[in-house]
Design an enzyme around this catalytic site. Structure first.
Site, PDB file in Angstrom:
ATOM      1  N   TYR A  45     -41.554  53.425 -57.866  1.00 49.27           N
ATOM      2  CA  TYR A  45     -42.418  54.540 -58.268  1.00 49.27           C
ATOM      3  C   TYR A  45     -43.624  54.635 -57.332  1.00 49.27           C
ATOM      4  O   TYR A  45     -43.954  55.721 -56.854  1.00 49.27           O
ATOM      5  CB  TYR A  45     -42.861  54.356 -59.720  1.00 49.27           C
ATOM      6  CG  TYR A  45     -43.604  55.536 -60.284  1.00 49.27           C
ATOM      7  CD1 TYR A  45     -42.923  56.699 -60.639  1.00 49.27           C
ATOM      8  CD2 TYR A  45     -44.980  55.500 -60.468  1.00 49.27           C
ATOM      9  CE1 TYR A  45     -43.593  57.796 -61.160  1.00 49.27           C
ATOM     10  CE2 TYR A  45     -45.664  56.581 -60.997  1.00 49.27           C
ATOM     11  CZ  TYR A  45     -44.971  57.732 -61.336  1.00 49.27           C
ATOM     12  OH  TYR A  45     -45.643  58.807 -61.857  1.00 49.27           O
ATOM     13  N   LYS A  62     -44.264  57.957 -54.932  1.00 50.44           N
ATOM     14  CA  LYS A  62     -45.461  58.775 -55.132  1.00 50.44           C
ATOM     15  C   LYS A  62     -46.409  58.678 -53.943  1.00 50.44           C
ATOM     16  O   LYS A  62     -47.100  59.646 -53.613  1.00 50.44           O
ATOM     17  CB  LYS A  62     -46.152  58.410 -56.444  1.00 50.44           C
ATOM     18  CG  LYS A  62     -45.337  58.815 -57.681  1.00 50.44           C
ATOM     19  CD  LYS A  62     -45.080  60.309 -57.720  1.00 50.44           C
ATOM     20  CE  LYS A  62     -44.408  60.759 -58.994  1.00 50.44           C
ATOM     21  NZ  LYS A  62     -44.281  62.218 -59.103  1.00 50.44           N
ATOM     22  N   ILE A 114     -51.091  59.831 -67.976  1.00 49.72           N
ATOM     23  CA  ILE A 114     -51.126  61.059 -68.771  1.00 49.72           C
ATOM     24  C   ILE A 114     -50.448  60.769 -70.100  1.00 49.72           C
ATOM     25  O   ILE A 114     -49.343  60.211 -70.131  1.00 49.72           O
ATOM     26  CB  ILE A 114     -50.398  62.210 -68.058  1.00 49.72           C
ATOM     27  CG1 ILE A 114     -50.954  62.393 -66.647  1.00 49.72           C
ATOM     28  CG2 ILE A 114     -50.525  63.503 -68.858  1.00 49.72           C
ATOM     29  CD1 ILE A 114     -50.127  63.334 -65.798  1.00 49.72           C
ATOM     30  N   THR A 156     -48.187  61.478 -72.311  1.00 45.88           N
ATOM     31  CA  THR A 156     -46.965  62.274 -72.464  1.00 45.88           C
ATOM     32  C   THR A 156     -45.820  61.358 -72.888  1.00 45.88           C
ATOM     33  O   THR A 156     -45.960  60.135 -72.896  1.00 45.88           O
ATOM     34  CB  THR A 156     -46.559  62.935 -71.128  1.00 45.88           C
ATOM     35  OG1 THR A 156     -46.217  61.892 -70.201  1.00 45.88           O
ATOM     36  CG2 THR A 156     -47.664  63.809 -70.561  1.00 45.88           C
ATOM     37  N   LEU A 210     -43.403  60.501 -71.119  1.00 47.83           N
ATOM     38  CA  LEU A 210     -43.098  59.591 -70.017  1.00 47.83           C
ATOM     39  C   LEU A 210     -43.893  58.296 -70.161  1.00 47.83           C
ATOM     40  O   LEU A 210     -43.350  57.203 -69.974  1.00 47.83           O
ATOM     41  CB  LEU A 210     -43.410  60.251 -68.672  1.00 47.83           C
ATOM     42  CG  LEU A 210     -43.056  59.454 -67.423  1.00 47.83           C
ATOM     43  CD1 LEU A 210     -41.563  59.198 -67.325  1.00 47.83           C
ATOM     44  CD2 LEU A 210     -43.537  60.181 -66.182  1.00 47.83           C
TER      45      LEU A 210
END
Length: 176
Positions: A78, A82, A113, A115, A117
């Site tokens: 990740y 990114k 965030i 969310t 995810l």
């Protein structure tokens, strides 16, 4: 282009967690993570650039992550994807500018965030199934404003970068 008369804004916003250190991530998981987190941004940008050039001024907004700037030992794939989005943003901005085009390209690097995810990360990483207030509090303490980032925070940043108000900004990153 025929249906809407052109394209003036592209927002590349795709992401999936690929947990694990460089030794733990399996090659298939690595490739899947790169495909979703990086290849999608490359392909969206590549295919949209001709349309954006026809609709100048135009803007590309790439949603990256603070994990593209600050690494973690358990997010090798990740982090790498990114961070690559961050550099692809800068390369795209320079490419467009050197071509004499008014097509800007910037990236947004949000902190955690709140969310599904984020929920998914905690469900995989521990026995708890839901992100609770204690976990949210620990994450929030690490953020400068003392709270998790929201979808609205990211949306407002994207609207700014897509708008004429950011007309001279290209190759930049907003850290939320």
């Amino acid at each position: 282009q025929e249906r809407l008369g052109g394209l003036s804004v592209l927002v590349n916003n795709a992401g999936m967690w690929v947990p694990g250190s460089v030794e733990e991530v399996e090659p298939d998981d690595w490739r899947r993570g790169m495909s979703v987190n990086l290849d999608s941004v490359y392909l969206g940008t590549k295919l949209a650039l001709p349309l954006l050039r026809d609709s100048q001024p135009a803007s590309i907004v790439n949603i990256s992550s603070i994990a593209g700037i600050i690494a973690g030992s358990n997010l090798a794939a990740y982090n790498a994807a990114k961070a690559a989005v961050w550099m692809l943003t800068k390369a795209t901005a320079l490419h467009a500018a050197r071509g004499g085009n008014d097509v800007r390209c910037n990236s947004i690097h949000p902190y955690f965030i709140d969310t599904p995810l984020l929920q998914d990360v905690f469900a995989r990483g521990g026995a708890r199934k839901e992100l609770d207030d204690e976990q949210r509090g620990k994450l929030a303490k690490q953020a400068p404003l003392g709270r998790l980032c929201t979808v609205e925070d990211v949306a407002h940043a994207a609207v700014y970068l897509a708008s004429d108000e950011s007309g001279y900004m290209t190759g930049a990153e907003l850290k939320l």
